[in-house]
Design an enzyme around this catalytic site. Structure first.
Site, PDB file in Angstrom:
ATOM      1  N   ASP A   1      34.598  29.521  38.345  1.00 16.73           N
ATOM      2  CA  ASP A   1      35.539  30.051  38.840  1.00 16.73           C
ATOM      3  C   ASP A   1      36.900  30.083  38.594  1.00 16.73           C
ATOM      4  O   ASP A   1      37.236  29.310  37.944  1.00 16.73           O
ATOM      5  CB  ASP A   1      35.410  28.685  40.414  1.00 16.73           C
ATOM      6  CG  ASP A   1      37.140  30.232  41.474  1.00 16.73           C
ATOM      7  OD1 ASP A   1      37.958  30.270  40.472  1.00 16.73           O
ATOM      8  OD2 ASP A   1      37.974  29.110  42.700  1.00 16.73           O
TER       9      ASP A   1
ATOM     10  N   TYR B   1      39.297  23.812  44.509  1.00 13.41           N
ATOM     11  CA  TYR B   1      40.004  24.676  45.412  1.00 13.41           C
ATOM     12  C   TYR B   1      39.697  23.653  46.205  1.00 13.41           C
ATOM     13  O   TYR B   1      38.817  24.184  47.410  1.00 13.41           O
ATOM     14  CB  TYR B   1      39.635  26.134  44.995  1.00 13.41           C
ATOM     15  CG  TYR B   1      40.326  27.101  46.019  1.00 13.41           C
ATOM     16  CD1 TYR B   1      42.025  27.346  45.680  1.00 13.41           C
ATOM     17  CD2 TYR B   1      39.883  27.752  47.391  1.00 13.41           C
ATOM     18  CE1 TYR B   1      43.265  28.571  46.463  1.00 13.41           C
ATOM     19  CE2 TYR B   1      40.854  28.098  48.586  1.00 13.41           C
ATOM     20  CZ  TYR B   1      42.149  28.082  48.184  1.00 13.41           C
ATOM     21  OH  TYR B   1      42.853  29.470  48.771  1.00 13.41           O
TER      22      TYR B   1
ATOM     23  N   LYS C   1      44.365  36.537  43.560  1.00 13.46           N
ATOM     24  CA  LYS C   1      45.528  36.248  42.560  1.00 13.46           C
ATOM     25  C   LYS C   1      45.342  37.059  41.269  1.00 13.46           C
ATOM     26  O   LYS C   1      46.593  38.028  41.197  1.00 13.46           O
ATOM     27  CB  LYS C   1      45.317  34.645  42.057  1.00 13.46           C
ATOM     28  CG  LYS C   1      44.164  34.082  43.204  1.00 13.46           C
ATOM     29  CD  LYS C   1      45.241  33.760  44.646  1.00 13.46           C
ATOM     30  CE  LYS C   1      44.469  32.982  45.480  1.00 13.46           C
ATOM     31  NZ  LYS C   1      43.496  32.113  45.648  1.00 13.46           N
TER      32      LYS C   1
ATOM     33  N   ARG D   1      28.900  50.317  52.654  1.00 15.85           N
ATOM     34  CA  ARG D   1      28.571  49.038  52.904  1.00 15.85           C
ATOM     35  C   ARG D   1      27.609  48.485  51.843  1.00 15.85           C
ATOM     36  O   ARG D   1      27.728  47.270  50.964  1.00 15.85           O
ATOM     37  CB  ARG D   1      27.798  47.848  53.784  1.00 15.85           C
ATOM     38  CG  ARG D   1      27.897  46.482  53.883  1.00 15.85           C
ATOM     39  CD  ARG D   1      27.495  45.841  55.191  1.00 15.85           C
ATOM     40  NE  ARG D   1      26.886  46.814  56.153  1.00 15.85           N
ATOM     41  CZ  ARG D   1      25.511  46.883  56.554  1.00 15.85           C
ATOM     42  NH1 ARG D   1      25.003  46.800  55.111  1.00 15.85           N
ATOM     43  NH2 ARG D   1      24.980  47.573  57.472  1.00 15.85           N
TER      44      ARG D   1
HETATM   45  C1  LIG Z   1      42.658  31.100  45.978  1.00 19.77           C
HETATM   46  C2  LIG Z   1      41.304  30.446  45.564  1.00 19.77           C
HETATM   47  C3  LIG Z   1      40.284  30.810  45.591  1.00 19.77           C
HETATM   48  C4  LIG Z   1      40.066  31.587  46.922  1.00 19.77           C
HETATM   49  O1  LIG Z   1      40.267  32.760  46.796  1.00 19.77           O
HETATM   50  P1  LIG Z   1      40.575  34.105  48.509  1.00 19.77           P
HETATM   51  O2  LIG Z   1      41.248  34.897  47.488  1.00 19.77           O
HETATM   52  O3  LIG Z   1      42.180  33.496  48.742  1.00 19.77           O
HETATM   53  O4  LIG Z   1      39.752  33.392  49.181  1.00 19.77           O
HETATM   54  C5  LIG Z   1      39.527  30.714  45.074  1.00 19.77           C
HETATM   55  N1  LIG Z   1      39.408  29.340  44.047  1.00 19.77           N
HETATM   56  C6  LIG Z   1      40.662  29.337  43.481  1.00 19.77           C
HETATM   57  C7  LIG Z   1      40.486  28.985  42.047  1.00 19.77           C
HETATM   58  C8  LIG Z   1      41.839  30.044  44.167  1.00 19.77           C
HETATM   59  O5  LIG Z   1      42.981  30.006  44.081  1.00 19.77           O
END
Ligand SMILES: *Cc1c(COP(=O)(O)O)cnc(C)c1O
Length: 399
Positions: free
Chosen positions: A187, A114, A212, A61
Site C-alpha cells: 500500500d 491502516y 489521499k 462498469r
Molecule cells: C485511507 C487509506 C486507506 C483506505 O482508503 P479509502 O479510500 O478510505 O477507502 C488504505 N490505506 C491507507 C494507507 C490509507 O491512508
C-alpha cells in the site's frame, strides 16, 4: 435523429451520438455515459476481448474513457503495465487480497497497517473466509521470514505506516516472499509514486487510496491497483468489473486525473513543509518525540533515504502531557482542522487514540505504541511560517 421528430423524442436524443464526440479535447473530458452504441452484433465477441484503447466500449462498469485514462496514467506513474481504479482504497485492497488468497491460505501482514485494512484482514478474511493471517513487526525483515510458510500466498505491507511512520524494506521482503512463491503487495498511499515505486523495488502489486495524495484535494474517494503481472491483473479486473462491480466513477476519475497533474509539485511542498515542521517540533520543549523519516533521529532514516526519493508530508509527534493537554493543544489551533484523512493541499491534524485508532483496544494501541499524547499531522502546502506559528501557539496552551 430526424429534425422532424416529435418534441419529446428530440428532448431525449437530439444532438446525441458518436459523431458529436469528435472534438479534439486537450484534456480528457468527463465522460458520463453508462452505455455505448456498437456497430453491429458479433457472434465471436467476448467481454474479455473488449479493447478500450481501440475505442471498444460496451458498458461503463467494464470500461469508461475517463476511468481508462486515469488507469493508464496511474500505471505509468507506478511503473506497471496494468491499473484498475476502484471506488475507494478499501475496495482496491479487498479486491487485491481476494485475488491472491483462497480458504486455507496464509497471509503475512505488517502489524502496523491502516486500521481498515487490518480489520478487513481479520474480520473478513480470517473470521469468515478461513484465511490465516499473521501480523508481524515488519521493520525487521527477519520477522517476516520467520512467519512465511508453504501456505503463504500473500505478504501485505505498508511503508511508511500510519501513524508512527515505521518503514519496511520492500526489496528485502520481496525476496523473502518470492522464495516461498508468495505475492508481495504494498500500500503506497503515504509515499505516493513520486517518492516510492514499490514495483521497482520488487513488489508484485501496489495499491493506493487515491483519496489521499493522488487526488490531493480532499474532494474525492477512490482507489487503485497497479501491477505488471498479467494473471493477477486479470483476476483483479474481474473483481473490479464483475465480481464486485466496484469501479471509480467517471467524475471521481476526472477529479483524480486533474489532481494527479500537480502531484510532483505538491509533494515537493508537502515535504519541504513537513521537514521544517518536524525540525521545529523536535526542538520544542513540550514535544517529547517526533516521528518523521526525514529526521536523522528516526530509527529507520537510512532505509528511508535508500528506499524513497523523499520523506513525504506525514508526521506524528507526542506532546508532553495527557489527554487533557492534547485536547487543549488541538482546541487552540486554527490552521489545522481536526479531521481524519490526509494528503490534501490543506493541513489536517488528528488524534489517533480517539479518532483513526479508536476501534483498537487500549492494549492493542499500547502494543503498537499509539499513546494518548500522540498527534498526527498531514502537512499541507500552505506557507510553512503560518503553520509553525499556529503549532507554537497550540503548544503554548499546554499547562
Ligand atoms: C485511507 C487509506 C486507506 C483506505 O482508503 P479509502 O479510500 O478510505 O477507502 C488504505 N490505506 C491507507 C494507507 C490509507 O491512508
Amino acid at each position: 435523429m430526424a429534425r422532424d421528430a416529435h418534441f419529446d423524442t428530440r428532448a431525449v436524443t437530439h444532438g446525441e451520438g458518436r459523431r458529436r464526440m469528435a472534438a479534439e479535447d486537450v484534456v480528457v473530458p468527463l465522460h458520463l455515459t453508462s452505455t455505448y452504441e456498437i456497430d453491429e452484433i458479433d457472434p465471436d465477441a467476448s467481454l474479455e476481448d473488449l479493447d478500450p484503447d481501440a475505442g471498444e466500449y460496451l458498458y461503463s462498469r467494464l470500461s469508461n474513457p475517463t476511468r481508462n485514462a486515469l488507469e493508464h496514467r496511474l500505471a505509468s506513474l507506478e511503473g506497471g503495465q496494468h491499473a484498475m481504479a476502484f471506488a475507494s482504497g478499501t475496495s482496491a485492497i479487498v479486491a487485491t487480497v481476494m485475488a491472491c488468497v483462497e480458504p486455507g491460505d496464509h497471509v503475512v501482514a505488517f502489524e502496523d497497517l491502516y486500521g481498515g485494512t487490518k480489520t478487513m484482514l481479520s474480520r473478513l478474511f480470517e473470521e469468515r473466509l478461513g484465511v490465516d493471517v499473521s501480523f508481524v513487526d515488519a521493520r525487521d525483515p527477519q520477522n517476516v521470514a520467520s512467519h512465511l510458510s508453504e501456505e503463504t500466498t500473500l505478504v501485505w505491507m505498508e511503508t511508511p505506516t500510519n501513524p508512527l511512520m515505521r518503514l519496511c524494506d520492500v526489496a528485502a521482503i520481496a525476496d523473502l516472499a518470492h522464495d516461498v512463491g508468495a505475492v508481495l503487495g504494498v500500500d503506497n498511499t503515504f509515499a505516493s509514486p513520486v517518492l516510492q515505486r514499490p514495483l521497482e523495488l520488487g513488489a508484485d502489486v501496489v495499491v493506493h487510496s487515491t483519496t489521499k495524495y493522488l487526488n490531493g484535494h480532499s474532494d474525492s474517494l477512490g482507489g487503485a491497483v497497479v501491477t505488471d503481472d498479467a494473471c493477477l491483473a486479470s483476476e483483479v479486473q474481474f473483481l473490479q468489473q464483475v465480481g464486485m462491480g466496484n469501479v471509480l466513477s467517471p467524475f471521481d476519475s476526472f477529479l483524480t486525473l486533474r489532481g494527479v497533474k500537480t502531484l510532483p509539485l505538491r509533494m515537493e511542498r508537502h515535504e519541504a513543509n513537513a521537514g521544517a515542521i518536524a525540525e521545529f517540533l523536535a526542538e520544542h520543549p513540550r514535544v517529547t518525540q517526533v516521528h518523521y523519516p526525514g529526521l536523522p533521529s528516526h530509527p529507520q532514516h537510512d532505509l528511508a533515504a535508500r528506499q524513497m526519493d523523499g520523506f513525504g508530508g506525514m508526521l506524528s509527534f507526542e506532546v508532553d502531557g495527557g489527554l487533557d493537554d492534547v485536547a487543549a493543544f488541538l482546541g487552540s489551533l486554527s490552521a489545522f482542522p481536526l479531521a481524519v484523512s490526509l494528503g490534501g493541499v490543506e493541513s489536517l491534524i488528528e488524534h489517533p487514540a480517539t479518532m483513526t485508532h479508536s476501534p483498537l483496544t487500549p492494549e492493542d494501541r499500547a502494543a503498537l505504541g499509539i499513546t494518548d499524547s500522540l498527534v498526527r499531522v498531514s502537512v499541507g502546502v500552505e506557507n510553512v511560517d503560518d503553520l509553525i506559528a499556529d503549532l507554537d501557539t497550540g503548544l503554548a496552551a499546554l499547562r
